[in-house]
Motif scaffolding. Structure first.
Motif, PDB file in Angstrom:
ATOM      1  N   LYS A   1       0.841  -1.195   0.000  1.00 48.03           N
ATOM      2  CA  LYS A   1       0.000   0.000   0.000  1.00 48.03           C
ATOM      3  C   LYS A   1       0.880   1.249   0.000  1.00 48.03           C
ATOM      4  O   LYS A   1       1.629   1.479   0.945  1.00 48.03           O
ATOM      5  N   THR A   2       0.793   2.011  -1.075  1.00 50.57           N
ATOM      6  CA  THR A   2       1.522   3.278  -1.154  1.00 50.57           C
ATOM      7  C   THR A   2       0.520   4.421  -1.086  1.00 50.57           C
ATOM      8  O   THR A   2       0.475   5.167  -0.121  1.00 50.57           O
ATOM      9  N   ASN A   3      -0.300   4.559  -2.121  1.00 53.51           N
ATOM     10  CA  ASN A   3      -1.435   5.485  -2.095  1.00 53.51           C
ATOM     11  C   ASN A   3      -2.650   4.677  -2.522  1.00 53.51           C
ATOM     12  O   ASN A   3      -2.877   4.458  -3.711  1.00 53.51           O
ATOM     13  N   ALA A   4      -3.403   4.191  -1.544  1.00 51.60           N
ATOM     14  CA  ALA A   4      -4.462   3.214  -1.815  1.00 51.60           C
ATOM     15  C   ALA A   4      -5.488   3.731  -2.809  1.00 51.60           C
ATOM     16  O   ALA A   4      -5.954   2.984  -3.681  1.00 51.60           O
ATOM     17  N   LYS A   5      -5.856   4.989  -2.698  1.00 51.77           N
ATOM     18  CA  LYS A   5      -6.880   5.531  -3.598  1.00 51.77           C
ATOM     19  C   LYS A   5      -6.428   5.495  -5.049  1.00 51.77           C
ATOM     20  O   LYS A   5      -7.140   5.003  -5.929  1.00 51.77           O
ATOM     21  N   THR A   6      -5.238   6.044  -5.305  1.00 50.37           N
ATOM     22  CA  THR A   6      -4.777   6.088  -6.692  1.00 50.37           C
ATOM     23  C   THR A   6      -4.470   4.694  -7.217  1.00 50.37           C
ATOM     24  O   THR A   6      -4.670   4.419  -8.398  1.00 50.37           O
ATOM     25  N   GLN A   7      -3.991   3.808  -6.343  1.00 49.92           N
ATOM     26  CA  GLN A   7      -3.748   2.425  -6.763  1.00 49.92           C
ATOM     27  C   GLN A   7      -5.058   1.756  -7.178  1.00 49.92           C
ATOM     28  O   GLN A   7      -5.130   1.062  -8.194  1.00 49.92           O
ATOM     29  N   LEU A   8      -6.110   1.965  -6.377  1.00 48.89           N
ATOM     30  CA  LEU A   8      -7.415   1.376  -6.686  1.00 48.89           C
ATOM     31  C   LEU A   8      -7.969   1.931  -7.991  1.00 48.89           C
ATOM     32  O   LEU A   8      -8.442   1.183  -8.856  1.00 48.89           O
ATOM     33  N   LEU A   9      -7.933   3.248  -8.135  1.00 48.83           N
ATOM     34  CA  LEU A   9      -8.479   3.870  -9.340  1.00 48.83           C
ATOM     35  C   LEU A   9      -7.752   3.389 -10.589  1.00 48.83           C
ATOM     36  O   LEU A   9      -8.380   3.077 -11.612  1.00 48.83           O
ATOM     37  N   SER A  10      -6.434   3.300 -10.513  1.00 50.36           N
ATOM     38  CA  SER A  10      -5.655   2.820 -11.644  1.00 50.36           C
ATOM     39  C   SER A  10      -6.041   1.393 -12.001  1.00 50.36           C
ATOM     40  O   SER A  10      -6.223   1.056 -13.180  1.00 50.36           O
ATOM     41  N   PHE A  11      -6.202   0.548 -10.975  1.00 49.17           N
ATOM     42  CA  PHE A  11      -6.586  -0.848 -11.199  1.00 49.17           C
ATOM     43  C   PHE A  11      -7.947  -0.945 -11.874  1.00 49.17           C
ATOM     44  O   PHE A  11      -8.119  -1.665 -12.863  1.00 49.17           O
ATOM     45  N   ILE A  12      -8.948  -0.216 -11.353  1.00 47.28           N
ATOM     46  CA  ILE A  12     -10.301  -0.305 -11.909  1.00 47.28           C
ATOM     47  C   ILE A  12     -10.320   0.212 -13.349  1.00 47.28           C
ATOM     48  O   ILE A  12     -10.878  -0.439 -14.249  1.00 47.28           O
ATOM     49  N   LYS A  13      -9.705   1.364 -13.590  1.00 46.49           N
ATOM     50  CA  LYS A  13      -9.764   1.941 -14.934  1.00 46.49           C
ATOM     51  C   LYS A  13      -8.951   1.126 -15.937  1.00 46.49           C
ATOM     52  O   LYS A  13      -9.320   1.028 -17.106  1.00 46.49           O
ATOM     53  N   ARG A  14      -7.864   0.518 -15.482  1.00 43.44           N
ATOM     54  CA  ARG A  14      -7.027  -0.282 -16.375  1.00 43.44           C
ATOM     55  C   ARG A  14      -7.657  -1.627 -16.697  1.00 43.44           C
ATOM     56  O   ARG A  14      -7.614  -2.100 -17.835  1.00 43.44           O
ATOM     57  N   GLU A  15      -8.259  -2.250 -15.695  1.00 47.02           N
ATOM     58  CA  GLU A  15      -8.703  -3.629 -15.846  1.00 47.02           C
ATOM     59  C   GLU A  15     -10.223  -3.791 -15.936  1.00 47.02           C
ATOM     60  O   GLU A  15     -10.695  -4.764 -16.518  1.00 47.02           O
ATOM     61  N   HIS A  16     -11.001  -2.881 -15.333  1.00 48.86           N
ATOM     62  CA  HIS A  16     -12.423  -3.182 -15.142  1.00 48.86           C
ATOM     63  C   HIS A  16     -13.350  -2.002 -15.414  1.00 48.86           C
ATOM     64  O   HIS A  16     -14.412  -1.893 -14.797  1.00 48.86           O
ATOM     65  N   SER A  17     -12.980  -1.159 -16.328  1.00 45.58           N
ATOM     66  CA  SER A  17     -13.842  -0.026 -16.664  1.00 45.58           C
ATOM     67  C   SER A  17     -15.204  -0.518 -17.145  1.00 45.58           C
ATOM     68  O   SER A  17     -15.306  -1.373 -18.023  1.00 45.58           O
ATOM     69  N   GLY A  18     -16.265  -0.001 -16.515  1.00 40.75           N
ATOM     70  CA  GLY A  18     -17.618  -0.377 -16.911  1.00 40.75           C
ATOM     71  C   GLY A  18     -18.082  -1.726 -16.407  1.00 40.75           C
ATOM     72  O   GLY A  18     -19.150  -2.203 -16.801  1.00 40.75           O
ATOM     73  N   GLU A  19     -17.321  -2.355 -15.497  1.00 45.16           N
ATOM     74  CA  GLU A  19     -17.699  -3.673 -14.979  1.00 45.16           C
ATOM     75  C   GLU A  19     -18.062  -3.586 -13.496  1.00 45.16           C
ATOM     76  O   GLU A  19     -17.735  -2.618 -12.813  1.00 45.16           O
ATOM     77  N   SER A  20     -18.738  -4.623 -12.998  1.00 42.69           N
ATOM     78  CA  SER A  20     -19.183  -4.648 -11.602  1.00 42.69           C
ATOM     79  C   SER A  20     -18.078  -5.165 -10.690  1.00 42.69           C
ATOM     80  O   SER A  20     -17.344  -6.086 -11.048  1.00 42.69           O
ATOM     81  N   GLY A  21     -17.992  -4.564  -9.493  1.00 41.62           N
ATOM     82  CA  GLY A  21     -16.993  -5.023  -8.540  1.00 41.62           C
ATOM     83  C   GLY A  21     -17.362  -4.663  -7.117  1.00 41.62           C
ATOM     84  O   GLY A  21     -18.313  -3.911  -6.858  1.00 41.62           O
ATOM     85  N   ILE A  22     -16.598  -5.221  -6.184  1.00 37.01           N
ATOM     86  CA  ILE A  22     -16.770  -4.938  -4.752  1.00 37.01           C
ATOM     87  C   ILE A  22     -15.428  -4.491  -4.192  1.00 37.01           C
ATOM     88  O   ILE A  22     -14.399  -5.115  -4.458  1.00 37.01           O
ATOM     89  N   VAL A  23     -15.437  -3.404  -3.425  1.00 36.09           N
ATOM     90  CA  VAL A  23     -14.240  -2.912  -2.741  1.00 36.09           C
ATOM     91  C   VAL A  23     -14.480  -3.009  -1.239  1.00 36.09           C
ATOM     92  O   VAL A  23     -15.454  -2.445  -0.724  1.00 36.09           O
ATOM     93  N   TYR A  24     -13.612  -3.730  -0.537  1.00 34.89           N
ATOM     94  CA  TYR A  24     -13.768  -3.904   0.907  1.00 34.89           C
ATOM     95  C   TYR A  24     -12.817  -2.981   1.677  1.00 34.89           C
ATOM     96  O   TYR A  24     -11.631  -2.890   1.370  1.00 34.89           O
TER      97      TYR A  24
END
Length: 600
Positions: free
Chosen positions: A212-235
């Motif tokens: 974990k470095t910057n959790a928000k930007t890491q998460l956003l990068s992951f979602i936009k890179r891999e799962h744009s427009g798809e359903s997911g759950i963030v815990y």
């Protein structure tokens, strides 16, 4: 004449053959045997009680812990032409009476009941006047008092065996290690039943763990890179963090909804309902969200904080890819996550022996997070299962570099010891780096022999070392001393004496990801097939909205992909597609065939 399970599988559910242990379990339960079934999420557990419930005479009673999800499960069965109902406190009294009448009259195939409702004397008396096919106890790990999803009302379910000794019972869960399985058997009086343990592997899920470095930007990068427009759950661990992350994702263009126990009941229900019925939504949640979620097209599960154990992690990540299509389990973590979990354990009211068990569970989770081995192997071995290196996790796709870290670990252990084992990682790292801070001067730590002996590493590299030292049990974070790092003598002493070599992994950089690690998106390579798939999804959404039901209860994505590839132009051809049973063929066949014909 009794129905044949194979015939029910084809005519009702639209599948030609059973998967794995399904057929064996179903035959055993149909013949009246009790069973404990351990089967991974998405492995088809529900068929193990639904088909016996349809084959055996009488009504099958399904114990389900979450009232909010029962109606979706019932609706999915009704779409198949199955006579199903839910019996819970949210139903108006006249409707409850009507369901009970239908049960006594044998007019229903399956009835879903909450455990607290089932154990009421009125309900038990009604069951005494009902022809019962079986009892199915779903999410059976809830009976474990030290598990991650304990439900006290589950402890009362032993009464079913006492009151209805001749009615078969099948307990099912995706998450149960050896001790939990033994606890389920004992507490539900299943000693005379058979245990069916399928493999725990979910090969369609790709596991990723990052520092974990910057959790928000890491998460956003992951979602936009891999799962744009798809359903997911963030815990997330806290309610405040859930609200913050959900609002931030929306601001960043990712549609997201919060879910936690602090929200008003109507808001929780509305957010869950939207997640089930809409596509491309992300739910940000505490662990209060997810049990029993049947949404098959959740393409990712992300953890911004460590879960409490590998059991919890397996259960939560298992909510991705229930349809068998490629999905991601992604997690970031840091030392503070581990310290927080240990603090929660130490401050709990549990007995010392139980605290030790809980600490070991966290240590196993940390070992998984920090491993340089195949993650799937580490995860499955925890549950007593095995596999070859999977080729579908970050450590397989991009093997981490390892190095002899004996000397750095000796320096780190010495720094912890020389500073009195009273300080957290931040200060100890400053000592190793020789950072002359005001606090350093006040404490006199600049005069220690360990001051400045670790300048070969950066602060982030030392953080990686300390995380792995905690994971491997060389040190621990003392919750009562605000996260102070304390040596664990049995494991630290041999290292300090030079009797043990320590191999650690180097932290990989996000920018260094190999292209091979990128998940294959759910898509069809032929543009015409993909266009037809999108048209089929559009028709599915139109039909779902007209009925107010989730799209997946009509057809799963996997079925729509099969239709797009096969391009059936009449009902007979559509009937050959997996997932198209008799009920759905009758209800939706012409609509979907017309979409195919229009595309040709």
């Amino acid at each position: 004449m009794r129905l044949d399970p194979q015939t029910v599988l084809r005519s009702v559910f639209g599948y030609d053959s059973f998967r794995g242990m399904q057929g064996e379990v179903i035959e055993h339960v149909v013949d009246g045997g009790d069973a404990l079934v351990i089967m991974p999420t998405g492995g088809g557990k529900s068929l193990c009680y639904q088909i016996p419930g349809l084959v055996r005479p009488g009504v099958a009673i399904v114990v389900s812990p979450l009232i909010a999800l029962m109606q979706d499960q019932v609706e999915a069965l009704r779409q198949l032409g199955v006579k199903a109902a839910a019996l819970n406190s949210t139903l108006p009294w006249p409707e409850q009476q009507e369901v009970e009448r239908q049960m006594r009259a044998g007019e229903l195939d399956l009835v879903y009941v909450a455990p607290e409702r089932l154990m009421g004397e009125g309900c038990l008396n009604n069951l005494a006047h009902t022809d019962l096919a079986l009892f199915a106890i779903d999410e059976a790990h809830c009976v474990s008092q030290w598990g991650h999803d304990f439900r006290p009302e589950y402890l009362q379910l032993r009464t079913l065996h006492e009151r209805f000794p001749h009615v078969p019972r099948v307990a099912l869960t995706a998450t149960a290690d050896g001790p939990t399985r033994r606890e389920i058997v004992e507490r539900l009086a299943l000693e005379n039943g058979r245990e069916f343990v399928a493999g725990f592997d979910r090969p369609n899920i790709r596991y990723h763990v990052r520092a974990k470095t910057n959790a928000k930007t890491q998460l956003l990068s992951f979602i936009k890179r891999e799962h744009s427009g798809e359903s997911g759950i963030v815990y997330c661990m806290s309610r405040a963090k859930v609200d913050d992350i959900a609002a931030w994702l929306n601001d960043e263009g990712v549609p997201a909804l919060p879910y936690h126990a602090g929200l008003p009941k109507e808001v929780r229900f509305a957010n869950q309902d939207r997640f089930l019925k809409e596509e491309g939504l992300t739910v940000v949640a505490t662990i209060a969200f997810g049990m029993g979620i049947d949404k098959p097209d959740v393409r990712f599960v992300a953890h911004l904080d460590l879960p409490k154990s590998l059991e919890a992690y397996y259960q939560e990540t298992g909510r991705a890819g229930r349809d068998g299509l490629p999905s991601n389990a992604w997690m970031v973590f840091g030392m503070q996550d581990a310290a927080r979990l240990f603090q929660m354990i130490d401050q709990s009211d549990a007995a010392d022996a139980q605290k030790m068990i809980e600490r070991r569970k966290v240590e196993s989770l940390l070992g998984f997070a920090e491993t340089a081995r195949c993650r799937r192997q580490v995860l499955l071995e925890y549950f007593g299962d095995t596999c070859e290196p999977c080729g579908n996790c970050d450590t397989c796709l991009d093997p981490p570099e390892t190095y002899d870290a004996t000397v750095p670990v000796q320096k780190a252990l010495s720094a912890c010891y020389r500073t009195g084992q009273r300080f957290g990682a931040g200060h100890v790292i400053d000592v190793l780096l020789g950072n002359m801070t005001d606090r350093m001067r006040q404490l006199g730590h600049d005069a220690l022999s360990v001051f400045g002996i670790g300048k070969e590493f950066s602060k982030e590299q030392w953080r990686t070392v300390f995380r792995q030292m905690i994971a491997y049990g060389y040190i621990r974070a003392d919750a009562e001393a605000h996260g102070a790092l304390v040596l664990i003598p049995d494991t630290a002493r041999p290292i300090l004496k030079g009797e043990q070599t320590v191999i650690l992994r180097k932290e990989r950089k996000e920018a260094g990801r190999r292209r091979s690690e990128k998940r294959e998106r759910v898509q069809l390579t032929d543009p015409a097939d993909d266009a037809l798939f999108q048209a089929l999804r559009g028709k599915r959404m139109e039909l779902a909205r007209a009925q107010g039901v989730p799209p997946y209860v009509i057809f799963h994505d996997a079925t729509l992909i099969a239709i797009a590839r096969a391009k059936p132009t009449d009902l007979d051809e559509l009937a050959d597609i997996e997932g198209v049973g008799r009920g759905k063929l009758s209800r939706y066949g012409e609509d979907f065939v017309q979409v195919v014909v229009d595309s040709l």
